[in-house]
Design an enzyme around this catalytic site. Structure first.
Site, PDB file in Angstrom:
ATOM      1  N   GLU A 155       0.798  -1.228   0.000  1.00  0.00           N
ATOM      2  CA  GLU A 155       0.000   0.000   0.000  1.00  0.00           C
ATOM      3  C   GLU A 155       0.834   1.284   0.000  1.00  0.00           C
ATOM      4  OE1 GLU A 155      -2.755  -0.526   3.244  1.00  0.00           O
ATOM      5  OE2 GLU A 155      -3.274  -2.536   2.591  1.00  0.00           O
ATOM      6  N   GLU A 260      -6.258 -10.603  -1.057  1.00  0.00           N
ATOM      7  CA  GLU A 260      -7.009 -10.364   0.184  1.00  0.00           C
ATOM      8  C   GLU A 260      -8.514 -10.310  -0.106  1.00  0.00           C
ATOM      9  OE1 GLU A 260      -5.472  -7.016   2.365  1.00  0.00           O
ATOM     10  OE2 GLU A 260      -3.400  -7.554   1.998  1.00  0.00           O
TER      11      GLU A 260
HETATM   12  O1  G3I Z   1      -3.570  -8.428  19.036  1.00  0.00           O
HETATM   13  C1  G3I Z   1      -4.178  -7.273  19.649  1.00  0.00           C
HETATM   14  C2  G3I Z   1      -4.825  -7.666  20.966  1.00  0.00           C
HETATM   15  O2  G3I Z   1      -3.811  -8.087  21.872  1.00  0.00           O
HETATM   16  C3  G3I Z   1      -5.576  -6.458  21.524  1.00  0.00           C
HETATM   17  O3  G3I Z   1      -6.279  -6.856  22.689  1.00  0.00           O
HETATM   18  C4  G3I Z   1      -6.586  -5.955  20.493  1.00  0.00           C
HETATM   19  C5  G3I Z   1      -7.290  -4.727  21.040  1.00  0.00           C
HETATM   20  O4  G3I Z   1      -7.677  -3.903  20.001  1.00  0.00           O
HETATM   21  O5  G3I Z   1      -5.905  -5.603  19.256  1.00  0.00           O
HETATM   22  C6  G3I Z   1      -5.258  -6.742  18.694  1.00  0.00           C
HETATM   23  O6  G3I Z   1      -4.584  -6.347  17.526  1.00  0.00           O
HETATM   24  C7  G3I Z   1      -5.473  -6.137  16.400  1.00  0.00           C
HETATM   25  C8  G3I Z   1      -5.026  -7.054  15.261  1.00  0.00           C
HETATM   26  O7  G3I Z   1      -5.810  -6.800  14.065  1.00  0.00           O
HETATM   27  C9  G3I Z   1      -5.173  -8.535  15.632  1.00  0.00           C
HETATM   28  O8  G3I Z   1      -6.519  -8.819  15.854  1.00  0.00           O
HETATM   29  C10 G3I Z   1      -5.329  -4.669  15.957  1.00  0.00           C
HETATM   30  O9  G3I Z   1      -5.895  -3.849  16.961  1.00  0.00           O
HETATM   31  C11 G3I Z   1      -6.089  -4.456  14.650  1.00  0.00           C
HETATM   32  O10 G3I Z   1      -5.828  -3.159  14.145  1.00  0.00           O
HETATM   33  C12 G3I Z   1      -5.588  -5.463  13.602  1.00  0.00           C
HETATM   34  O11 G3I Z   1      -6.381  -5.283  12.433  1.00  0.00           O
HETATM   35  C13 G3I Z   1      -5.812  -5.872  11.253  1.00  0.00           C
HETATM   36  C14 G3I Z   1      -5.518  -4.739  10.247  1.00  0.00           C
HETATM   37  O12 G3I Z   1      -5.024  -5.303   9.026  1.00  0.00           O
HETATM   38  C15 G3I Z   1      -4.461  -3.797  10.766  1.00  0.00           C
HETATM   39  O13 G3I Z   1      -3.261  -4.515  10.913  1.00  0.00           O
HETATM   40  C16 G3I Z   1      -6.825  -6.830  10.660  1.00  0.00           C
HETATM   41  O14 G3I Z   1      -6.988  -7.958  11.523  1.00  0.00           O
HETATM   42  C17 G3I Z   1      -6.338  -7.316   9.295  1.00  0.00           C
HETATM   43  O15 G3I Z   1      -7.357  -8.096   8.648  1.00  0.00           O
HETATM   44  C18 G3I Z   1      -6.012  -6.134   8.387  1.00  0.00           C
HETATM   45  O16 G3I Z   1      -5.477  -6.620   7.193  1.00  0.00           O
HETATM   46  C19 G3I Z   1      -5.039  -5.617   6.248  1.00  0.00           C
HETATM   47  C20 G3I Z   1      -3.823  -6.158   5.530  1.00  0.00           C
HETATM   48  O17 G3I Z   1      -2.822  -6.491   6.467  1.00  0.00           O
HETATM   49  C21 G3I Z   1      -3.338  -5.166   4.494  1.00  0.00           C
HETATM   50  N1  G3I Z   1      -4.414  -4.829   3.542  1.00  0.00           N
HETATM   51  C22 G3I Z   1      -5.626  -4.320   4.199  1.00  0.00           C
HETATM   52  C23 G3I Z   1      -6.128  -5.338   5.209  1.00  0.00           C
HETATM   53  C24 G3I Z   1      -7.404  -4.854   5.843  1.00  0.00           C
HETATM   54  O18 G3I Z   1      -7.141  -3.690   6.585  1.00  0.00           O
END
Ligand code: G3I
Length: 369
Positions: A155, A260
């Site tokens: 991205e 994705e």
């Molecule tokens: O692991 C922590 C947990 O310990 C904590 O209690 C919790 C509280 O909010 O957060 C958890 O981390 C979260 C993580 O997902 C694991 O569940 C983050 O907050 C959350 O922001 C994260 O979201 C991910 C997002 O990327 C940001 O990294 C989504 O699962 C994931 O599906 C999404 O995937 C992205 C690709 O990597 C790139 N392309 C876009 C796609 C969608 O945004």
């Protein structure tokens, strides 16, 4: 006795012809249905890697031959402090795929999002360049020979096709992208190297991606493919733009992957754009209209969208390397909480109980032809 045998023979003939063009057994899974076309993958959460998700424990080895780590290889997870790496979950992920002889994707080496605090505190360009060099070298070489393909840069573009003003761009200039690919190739010479982004099937952003890829190639760095993420919306899947993009990207001499894939069935907030993960909107019951199940008409639209999409992907199977769903089942999907937390979305082929949805059978039927 004679009558019974003739009935059995007729039944066998009917089952052999019904529903699939090849006489014989219908494919038992997505990976089997498309085994002559492209890999079929899924993103895995930490819980699924640890086999704590009952539905995924059955579905992943049964349906998929490729995996992508949804979060466990992102910088904040694997490199939380400058001199500290945490490989526990990433090793578990790679071991999960190795044990099952799956195609293992690494996601992602350089991304402006999910960066640990220390990276944001880096002041000088030289220090940021040193971070990027150490990060890519340490991680890509650790998994060299085990990770089959890296999303090297994720991205890096704006919706209009210009380069995103990320911390990497601001401090290192546009050349950080080609530099990242060179570093990854040095650390993992046998690993495929991809550029990954959302909405790059849209004309303006596609032009930007083509220019970015050409610059990587002109720099002498290796790039093997481009990932069109495929975060699309019900009834609005950009089929024509997708076909044009597959043709345009392939003309650069690289492979195309859908990396994705999901189809959002819920209303979109008015001023939302793309899959920019930083967007957040307040909860609103009107934006969560189907908490107790998707209406049949929308289920049918989802099945039609996926069916038409896979017909296009099979048409371009020579150019497509892999199609990865962004989650195993609806209960896992990031779209339950983005861009509005606490919604009930239905974007994938398996429901919250891990059961195939109508869309699954329509996709399977495309693969049988
Ligand atoms: O692991 C922590 C947990 O310990 C904590 O209690 C919790 C509280 O909010 O957060 C958890 O981390 C979260 C993580 O997902 C694991 O569940 C983050 O907050 C959350 O922001 C994260 O979201 C991910 C997002 O990327 C940001 O990294 C989504 O699962 C994931 O599906 C999404 O995937 C992205 C690709 O990597 C790139 N392309 C876009 C796609 C969608 O945004």
């Amino acid at each position: 006795m004679k009558r019974k045998w003739s009935l059995l023979i007729i039944a066998a003939l009917i089952s052999g012809c019904a529903g699939n063009r090849k006489i014989g057994r219908a494919p038992a899974s997505l990976k089997e249905a498309f085994k002559n076309d492209f890999l079929i993958g899924t993103a895995l959460s930490a819980g699924q890697i640890g086999e704590r998700d009952a539905g995924a424990r059955v579905l992943v080895p049964q349906q998929f031959n490729a995996i992508t780590p949804e979060n466990v290889m992102k910088c904040e997870a694997i490199h939380p402090q400058w001199n500290r790496y945490d490989y526990k979950l990433a090793d578990e992920y790679v071991n999960y795929g190795s044990r099952r002889q799956m195609f293992i994707v690494g996601h992602t080496l350089i991304w402006h999002s999910q960066l640990p605090g220390f990276v944001h505190r880096i002041k000088s360009p030289d220090s940021l360049r040193l971070f990027m060099q150490q990060h890519i070298h340490t991680i890509a070489s650790r998994y060299a020979g085990r990770v089959n393909s890296w999303d090297v840069v994720n991205e890096a573009l704006n919706e209009d096709g210009t380069l995103r003003r990320s911390v990497f761009f601001e401090k290192l200039g546009p050349s950080y992208i080609a530099e990242a690919f060179k570093l990854a190739a040095e650390a993992a010479p046998g690993t495929l190297l991809y550029y990954n982004d959302y909405n790059i099937e849209q004309p303006a952003k596609r032009r930007g991606a083509i220019e970015l890829i050409r610059k990587i190639q002109a720099s002498g760095a290796r790039i093997d493919g481009v990932g069109i993420q495929g975060h699309w919306h019900l009834g609005q899947v950009p089929f024509r733009d997708l076909e044009q993009s597959i043709a345009d990207f392939s003309a650069l001499g690289i492979k195309v992957a859908i990396t994705e894939l999901d189809i959002n069935v819920l209303p979109r907030p008015k001023n939302m754009s793309g899959a920019e993960v930083s967007q957040k909107f307040a909860s609103d019951p009107e934006m969560n209209p189907y908490p107790n199940g998707l209406p049949a008409a929308l289920e049918e639209q989802l099945a039609k969208d996926y069916e038409q999409l896979f017909k296009i992907l099979v048409k371009y199977k020579q150019q497509i390397s892999r199609v990865t769903f962004w989650g195993v089942h609806d209960g896992q999907s990031w779209l339950n909480n983005w861009p509005i937390p606490g919604r009930t979305n239905y974007p994938l082929l398996f429901d919250r109980q891990g059961r195939p949805k109508p869309a699954y059978y329509r996709v399977l039927a495309v693969g049988e032809k």
